[in-house]
Design an enzyme around this catalytic site. Sequence first.
Site, PDB file in Angstrom:
ATOM      1  N   ASP A  32       9.403   0.835   4.240  1.00  0.00           N
ATOM      2  CA  ASP A  32       8.550  -0.175   3.608  1.00  0.00           C
ATOM      3  C   ASP A  32       9.204  -0.820   2.387  1.00  0.00           C
ATOM      4  O   ASP A  32       8.605  -0.869   1.303  1.00  0.00           O
ATOM      5  CB  ASP A  32       7.202   0.442   3.199  1.00  0.00           C
ATOM      6  CG  ASP A  32       6.570   1.257   4.311  1.00  0.00           C
ATOM      7  OD1 ASP A  32       6.577   0.789   5.455  1.00  0.00           O
ATOM      8  OD2 ASP A  32       6.073   2.368   4.028  1.00  0.00           O
ATOM      9  N   GLU A 192      -0.645  -6.056   8.679  1.00  0.00           N
ATOM     10  CA  GLU A 192      -0.557  -5.379   7.383  1.00  0.00           C
ATOM     11  C   GLU A 192       0.739  -5.769   6.682  1.00  0.00           C
ATOM     12  O   GLU A 192       1.476  -6.646   7.133  1.00  0.00           O
ATOM     13  CB  GLU A 192      -0.612  -3.858   7.588  1.00  0.00           C
ATOM     14  CG  GLU A 192       0.452  -3.314   8.513  1.00  0.00           C
ATOM     15  CD  GLU A 192       0.237  -1.854   8.893  1.00  0.00           C
ATOM     16  OE1 GLU A 192      -0.812  -1.281   8.531  1.00  0.00           O
ATOM     17  OE2 GLU A 192       1.116  -1.284   9.566  1.00  0.00           O
TER      18      GLU A 192
END
Length: 575
Positions: A32, A192
């Site tokens: 991420d 997301e």
Amino acid sequence: MKVLTVLTSLFGAGLAANSTYYNPILPGWHSDPSCTQVNGTFFCVTSTFIAFPGLPVYASKDLVNWKLASHTWNHESQLPGLSWTTASQQQGMYAATLRYHQGTFYVICEYLGTPNGTVGVVFKSTDPFNDASWSDPVIFRPTKIDPDLFWDDDGTVYSATQTILLQTLDLTTGALGPINNIWNGTGGVWPEGPHIYKKDGYYYLLIAEGGTAQDHSVRMARAKSIGGPYTGYEKNPVLTARGTNEFFQTVGHADLFQDAAGKWWGVALATRSGPEYQIYPMGRETVLFPVTWNEGEFPIASTVKGKMSGWQLPAPTRDIPGNGPFVADPDVYDFPAGSTIPKHFLYWRVPKQGTFSTTAQGLQVVPSRNNLTGQMTPVELSGRQGLAFIGRRQTDTEFTFSVDLSFTPKQIGTEAGVTVFLTQFNHIDLAVIRTKCGLSLRYGAEAQSVSEPAPKSKTIPLPKEWRASGSMVRLEIHAGNRTHYTFSASRVGGDGQAIEGSKQVVSVASAKLVSGGTGNFVGSLVGVYATCNGAGSGTSCPAESGNAYFTRWRYTGEKQAISATEEVPSQLGHL
């Protein structure tokens, strides 16, 4: 496997048009990623979930040589008590965003798994090379994960989150404004990881979609107003490895940024597994790709591969402030008394105070009652109140990790050793243990939710000469290929060298044991631990357990896999 031994002309004068570099730029568990560039220095943050210290910030001036600058969450008092309330192996700090605005660095993130629900946090710093510079967080209460941080031209601050919700955010009080659902993605699951960019009169919205496994992708939309309506890019996805035979799979959760010359780049997470998606012990890593973003158009991203050709890289340099290590550097630590624990070492949750210290005998580890796996109840045996484990990321396909151990417990069942650790439910261990017959080597593994069955544990009595007073045992983990680890032990002589002929290969274990399973969001660590396996009371072992002392900690990266058939030396392209 073909090994590339000729260094590509990475830094020559003839790089005016393009440069060559190798992915991943942050090898090992670095999922991420979110990055920005400030005055010619690039900064990236990655997820850490329940590992501590959390949210590492890396810095580089050339996009190749990356140094650990600081950890955003670096002392327990920033979020007191939160770590020990977190039960799951993959909760904690999820998917941060790193941004810079008017002289201050901001890291926004969310901590999952607390009894009171998700906790949004915004950390601030004017000096990202100094742990102490990171503030206590401003707390906010989001309803979804993966927060972005965006300043509009009028100074209004927005945070976008999963599904994709947009709210104003007060960076002083943490107050959130009304929810505006600005886009639902293109129909894939889990829209997301949003990021908003303003360019050429448009608000561009970048998201991840499809889940974080092999259907992962990057999608984009744009609008003339930040509140929408957003129109999806007709050529979505902007980036994906879905349905391909690429070695780098699960590509997604991206972020875009510019270098000092105005060229666009992107980072994303990816998994070096190939389409088979069976063996990937390092989990989700950070990759870099060049981006072409022409005026008024959507960006075009290059396919993620191990060997990349992109915009001209800045001049190579290691001229980065701070005392953290470079990612590609080996570990050479002897832990003299009073020395600092290396900055890139990690714990599984905040450790119990006093468990780790540097002494005249090396790194002292006080055994924990709970072992690496733990149990659900009582809580002091679950691992939630201090696991006596410390490690570093596995950052190379092939590597050698070894430590020298001095350990003479009198309590039966007490052990200390080395481990390849993914989670408490997926790890492979080699330890010295006190049994009824004396000191022995113990090999074992925990392998939940993987296709490979856990190997049978084995206990081997230490040879008599190895048990002499003052003797040390060298424990070693060697990954000599992509698929297996070799665990071995040697007797250490008085000169600190392994005695010739003493080395015993104890076992060979499949890397499938620590690929996915209960740790599909994280990646393997290699390190040391000590436990009395439940003896004692509360969180303390019996005094007879003794302490473990580790010296001569060495980790050397050897090769990196860059395709299904190619490997390069780990130091290739690094200064």
